[in-house]
Write a protein that holds these residues in place. Structure first.
Motif, PDB file in Angstrom:
ATOM      1  N   VAL A  93       0.863  -1.186   0.000  1.00 26.98           N
ATOM      2  CA  VAL A  93       0.000   0.000   0.000  1.00 26.98           C
ATOM      3  C   VAL A  93       0.897   1.233   0.000  1.00 26.98           C
ATOM      4  CG1 VAL A  93      -1.764   1.261   1.274  1.00 26.98           C
ATOM      5  CG2 VAL A  93      -1.760  -1.249   1.306  1.00 26.98           C
ATOM      6  N   VAL A  94       0.703   2.111  -0.949  1.00 25.55           N
ATOM      7  CA  VAL A  94       1.578   3.294  -1.015  1.00 25.55           C
ATOM      8  C   VAL A  94       0.864   4.453  -1.708  1.00 25.55           C
ATOM      9  CG1 VAL A  94       2.692   2.645  -3.223  1.00 25.55           C
ATOM     10  CG2 VAL A  94       3.936   4.068  -1.571  1.00 25.55           C
ATOM     11  N   THR A  95       1.096   5.651  -1.180  1.00 25.48           N
ATOM     12  CA  THR A  95       0.679   6.897  -1.834  1.00 25.48           C
ATOM     13  C   THR A  95       1.935   7.653  -2.234  1.00 25.48           C
ATOM     14  OG1 THR A  95      -1.352   7.069  -0.546  1.00 25.48           O
ATOM     15  CG2 THR A  95      -0.521   9.109  -1.502  1.00 25.48           C
ATOM     16  N   CYS A 144      -0.016  -4.717   9.596  1.00 25.33           N
ATOM     17  CA  CYS A 144       0.594  -3.418   9.285  1.00 25.33           C
ATOM     18  C   CYS A 144       1.382  -2.975  10.507  1.00 25.33           C
ATOM     19  CB  CYS A 144      -0.462  -2.375   8.913  1.00 25.33           C
ATOM     20  SG  CYS A 144      -1.410  -1.746  10.307  1.00 25.33           S
ATOM     21  N   ARG A 203       0.848  12.693  -0.114  1.00 27.34           N
ATOM     22  CA  ARG A 203       0.301  12.051   1.080  1.00 27.34           C
ATOM     23  C   ARG A 203      -0.524  13.055   1.895  1.00 27.34           C
ATOM     24  NH1 ARG A 203       5.643   8.266   2.334  1.00 27.34           N
ATOM     25  NH2 ARG A 203       5.369   7.111   0.390  1.00 27.34           N
ATOM     26  N   GLY A 204      -1.432  12.508   2.724  1.00 29.06           N
ATOM     27  CA  GLY A 204      -2.229  13.362   3.596  1.00 29.06           C
ATOM     28  C   GLY A 204      -3.402  14.020   2.909  1.00 29.06           C
ATOM     29  N   ARG A 205      -3.747  13.569   1.706  1.00 29.34           N
ATOM     30  CA  ARG A 205      -4.874  14.164   0.973  1.00 29.34           C
ATOM     31  C   ARG A 205      -6.054  13.209   0.855  1.00 29.34           C
ATOM     32  NH1 ARG A 205      -2.185  17.491  -4.065  1.00 29.34           N
ATOM     33  NH2 ARG A 205      -0.373  18.286  -2.919  1.00 29.34           N
ATOM     34  N   GLY A 206      -5.966  12.068   1.534  1.00 28.26           N
ATOM     35  CA  GLY A 206      -7.093  11.136   1.514  1.00 28.26           C
ATOM     36  C   GLY A 206      -7.023  10.077   0.433  1.00 28.26           C
ATOM     37  N   TYR A 207      -5.979  10.084  -0.381  1.00 26.65           N
ATOM     38  CA  TYR A 207      -5.891   9.075  -1.456  1.00 26.65           C
ATOM     39  C   TYR A 207      -5.752   7.667  -0.876  1.00 26.65           C
ATOM     40  CZ  TYR A 207      -5.113  12.870  -4.844  1.00 26.65           C
ATOM     41  OH  TYR A 207      -5.234  13.971  -5.630  1.00 26.65           O
ATOM     42  N   GLY A 208      -4.888   7.523   0.120  1.00 32.95           N
ATOM     43  CA  GLY A 208      -4.684   6.207   0.729  1.00 32.95           C
ATOM     44  C   GLY A 208      -5.970   5.696   1.360  1.00 32.95           C
ATOM     45  N   HIS A 209      -6.661   6.587   2.059  1.00 31.74           N
ATOM     46  CA  HIS A 209      -7.929   6.217   2.704  1.00 31.74           C
ATOM     47  C   HIS A 209      -8.903   5.687   1.665  1.00 31.74           C
ATOM     48  CE1 HIS A 209     -11.285   6.523   5.569  1.00 31.74           C
ATOM     49  NE2 HIS A 209     -11.982   6.964   4.539  1.00 31.74           N
ATOM     50  N   PHE A 240      -5.277   4.366  10.655  1.00 30.47           N
ATOM     51  CA  PHE A 240      -5.476   4.627   9.216  1.00 30.47           C
ATOM     52  C   PHE A 240      -6.388   3.554   8.615  1.00 30.47           C
ATOM     53  CE2 PHE A 240      -3.690   3.400   4.982  1.00 30.47           C
ATOM     54  CZ  PHE A 240      -4.184   4.475   4.241  1.00 30.47           C
ATOM     55  N   TYR A 241      -6.102   2.282   8.925  1.00 32.16           N
ATOM     56  CA  TYR A 241      -6.912   1.201   8.368  1.00 32.16           C
ATOM     57  C   TYR A 241      -8.278   1.106   9.049  1.00 32.16           C
ATOM     58  CZ  TYR A 241      -2.943  -0.344   5.615  1.00 32.16           C
ATOM     59  OH  TYR A 241      -1.920  -0.390   4.694  1.00 32.16           O
ATOM     60  N   PRO A 285       1.634   1.998  14.061  1.00 30.62           N
ATOM     61  CA  PRO A 285       1.176   3.386  13.890  1.00 30.62           C
ATOM     62  C   PRO A 285       0.101   3.556  12.808  1.00 30.62           C
ATOM     63  CG  PRO A 285       3.572   3.303  14.014  1.00 30.62           C
ATOM     64  CD  PRO A 285       3.099   1.881  13.924  1.00 30.62           C
ATOM     65  N   LEU A 286      -0.036   2.577  11.912  1.00 28.78           N
ATOM     66  CA  LEU A 286      -1.025   2.696  10.836  1.00 28.78           C
ATOM     67  C   LEU A 286      -2.371   2.054  11.182  1.00 28.78           C
ATOM     68  CD1 LEU A 286       1.176   2.133   7.672  1.00 28.78           C
ATOM     69  CD2 LEU A 286      -0.039   4.213   8.328  1.00 28.78           C
TER      70      LEU A 286
HETATM   71  C1  LIG Z   1       0.302   4.870   4.644  1.00 26.61           C
HETATM   72  C2  LIG Z   1       0.016   5.701   3.396  1.00 26.61           C
HETATM   73  C3  LIG Z   1      -0.354   4.768   2.239  1.00 26.61           C
HETATM   74  C4  LIG Z   1      -1.183   6.613   3.704  1.00 26.61           C
HETATM   75  O1  LIG Z   1      -1.552   7.275   2.487  1.00 26.61           O
HETATM   76  P1  LIG Z   1      -2.130   8.764   2.484  1.00 26.61           P
HETATM   77  O2  LIG Z   1      -2.673   8.996   1.105  1.00 26.61           O
HETATM   78  O3  LIG Z   1      -1.135   9.719   3.002  1.00 26.61           O
HETATM   79  O4  LIG Z   1      -3.297   8.596   3.559  1.00 26.61           O
HETATM   80  P2  LIG Z   1      -4.531   9.556   3.806  1.00 26.61           P
HETATM   81  O5  LIG Z   1      -4.240  10.936   3.304  1.00 26.61           O
HETATM   82  O6  LIG Z   1      -5.752   8.903   3.266  1.00 26.61           O
HETATM   83  O7  LIG Z   1      -4.556   9.552   5.390  1.00 26.61           O
HETATM   84  C5  LIG Z   1      -5.624   9.045   6.108  1.00 26.61           C
HETATM   85  C6  LIG Z   1      -5.302   9.123   7.587  1.00 26.61           C
HETATM   86  O8  LIG Z   1      -4.237   8.236   7.979  1.00 26.61           O
HETATM   87  C7  LIG Z   1      -3.225   8.955   8.678  1.00 26.61           C
HETATM   88  N1  LIG Z   1      -1.900   8.452   8.304  1.00 26.61           N
HETATM   89  C8  LIG Z   1      -1.438   8.400   7.065  1.00 26.61           C
HETATM   90  N2  LIG Z   1      -0.188   7.901   7.078  1.00 26.61           N
HETATM   91  C9  LIG Z   1       0.120   7.639   8.365  1.00 26.61           C
HETATM   92  C10 LIG Z   1       1.277   7.117   9.014  1.00 26.61           C
HETATM   93  N3  LIG Z   1       2.361   6.766   8.337  1.00 26.61           N
HETATM   94  N4  LIG Z   1       1.247   6.996  10.369  1.00 26.61           N
HETATM   95  C11 LIG Z   1       0.146   7.349  11.060  1.00 26.61           C
HETATM   96  N5  LIG Z   1      -0.980   7.865  10.494  1.00 26.61           N
HETATM   97  C12 LIG Z   1      -0.970   8.007   9.168  1.00 26.61           C
HETATM   98  C13 LIG Z   1      -3.379  10.381   8.210  1.00 26.61           C
HETATM   99  O9  LIG Z   1      -2.872  11.257   9.189  1.00 26.61           O
HETATM  100  C14 LIG Z   1      -4.873  10.497   8.041  1.00 26.61           C
HETATM  101  O10 LIG Z   1      -5.480  10.708   9.282  1.00 26.61           O
HETATM  102  P3  LIG Z   1      -6.556  11.898   9.485  1.00 26.61           P
HETATM  103  O11 LIG Z   1      -7.660  11.598   8.512  1.00 26.61           O
HETATM  104  O12 LIG Z   1      -6.948  11.751  10.929  1.00 26.61           O
HETATM  105  O13 LIG Z   1      -5.813  13.137   9.170  1.00 26.61           O
HETATM  106  C15 LIG Z   1       1.215   6.608   3.007  1.00 26.61           C
HETATM  107  O14 LIG Z   1       1.600   7.355   4.151  1.00 26.61           O
HETATM  108  C16 LIG Z   1       2.420   5.841   2.485  1.00 26.61           C
HETATM  109  O15 LIG Z   1       2.513   5.585   1.285  1.00 26.61           O
HETATM  110  N6  LIG Z   1       3.372   5.470   3.402  1.00 26.61           N
HETATM  111  C17 LIG Z   1       4.573   4.714   3.001  1.00 26.61           C
HETATM  112  C18 LIG Z   1       4.263   3.270   2.692  1.00 26.61           C
HETATM  113  C19 LIG Z   1       3.570   2.556   3.831  1.00 26.61           C
HETATM  114  O16 LIG Z   1       3.894   2.703   5.010  1.00 26.61           O
HETATM  115  N7  LIG Z   1       2.533   1.753   3.466  1.00 26.61           N
HETATM  116  C20 LIG Z   1       1.757   0.978   4.415  1.00 26.61           C
HETATM  117  C21 LIG Z   1       2.199  -0.452   4.400  1.00 26.61           C
HETATM  118  S1  LIG Z   1       1.210  -1.400   5.556  1.00 26.61           S
END
Ligand SMILES: CC(C)(COP(=O)(O)OP(=O)(O)OC[C@H]1O[C@@H](n2cnc3c(N)ncnc32)[C@H](O)[C@@H]1OP(=O)(O)O)[C@@H](O)C(=O)NCCC(=O)NCCS
Length: 143
Positions: free
Chosen positions: A35-37, A70, A42-48, A77-78, A73-74
């Motif tokens: 899973v990656v954005t 995972c 990042r932080g724009r809701g794409y991952g969500h 998020f999930y 800390p994530l």
């Molecule tokens: C994890 C990841 C995919 C999230 O993608 P994103 O597009 O930034 O996520 P979103 O913008 O949809 O964030 C949704 C929420 O999760 C939280 N969140 C995102 N990344 C986080 C992290 N690394 N640690 C803790 N919280 C996190 C955000 O703060 C947000 O919370 P909010 O709605 O209360 O503000 C991105 O940070 C990423 O690519 N990380 C590197 C790869 C990785 O760790 N992948 C997961 C493997 S299990």
């Protein structure tokens, strides 16, 4: 799965699948991987959005359940995308001869799941507080 915005891939993930033997039943299980954005988006809701849609896609694939690990800390998020934390559950990756558990030294993992079919929903209470032999093999050692 790719999330594309105006011709640009902004986030991506893989859905992996295999049979999972647990509590005397064989379930068709899916898991999230890679899973990656994009770092600059990042932080724009794409991952969500993508991990929410992945849950719906697993249902469309007729999987019984989704389950994966995972980094702790994530977990929120999930959970915010509809995945359920399984407290004190350990997924055992690798193979039976060469296991790769999610609670090995140096790991701080949690297990997330979603239960789709009636059989999986009925078995859901047996998934917390247990060690689950996923055994996906040597390549994607642990979901
Ligand atoms: C994890 C990841 C995919 C999230 O993608 P994103 O597009 O930034 O996520 P979103 O913008 O949809 O964030 C949704 C929420 O999760 C939280 N969140 C995102 N990344 C986080 C992290 N690394 N640690 C803790 N919280 C996190 C955000 O703060 C947000 O919370 P909010 O709605 O209360 O503000 C991105 O940070 C990423 O690519 N990380 C590197 C790869 C990785 O760790 N992948 C997961 C493997 S299990």
């Amino acid at each position: 799965m790719l999330l594309i915005d105006d011709g640009v891939v902004v986030a991506a993930l893989d859905i992996l699948r295999k049979p999972l033997h647990h509590a005397g039943t064989t379930f068709q299980a899916g898991g999230l991987s890679t899973v990656v954005t994009r770092a600059d988006l990042r932080g724009r809701g794409y991952g969500h959005r993508l991990v929410t849609d992945a849950r719906n896609t697993m249902m469309d694939l007729y999987l019984d359940l989704g389950i994966f690990t995972c980094d702790r800390p994530l977990q929120r998020f999930y959970e915010s995308a509809g995945w359920q934390h399984l407290p004190n559950t350990v997924l055992i990756g690798g193979t039976p001869d060469n296991p790769f558990p999610s609670d090995q030294p140096g790991f701080d993992k949690v297990v997330l799941a979603a239960f789709f079919t009636p059989a999986a929903t009925q078995a859901a209470p047996t998934f917390p507080n247990t060690r689950i032999p996923l055994h996906p093999g040597h390549i994607d050692k642990l979901w």
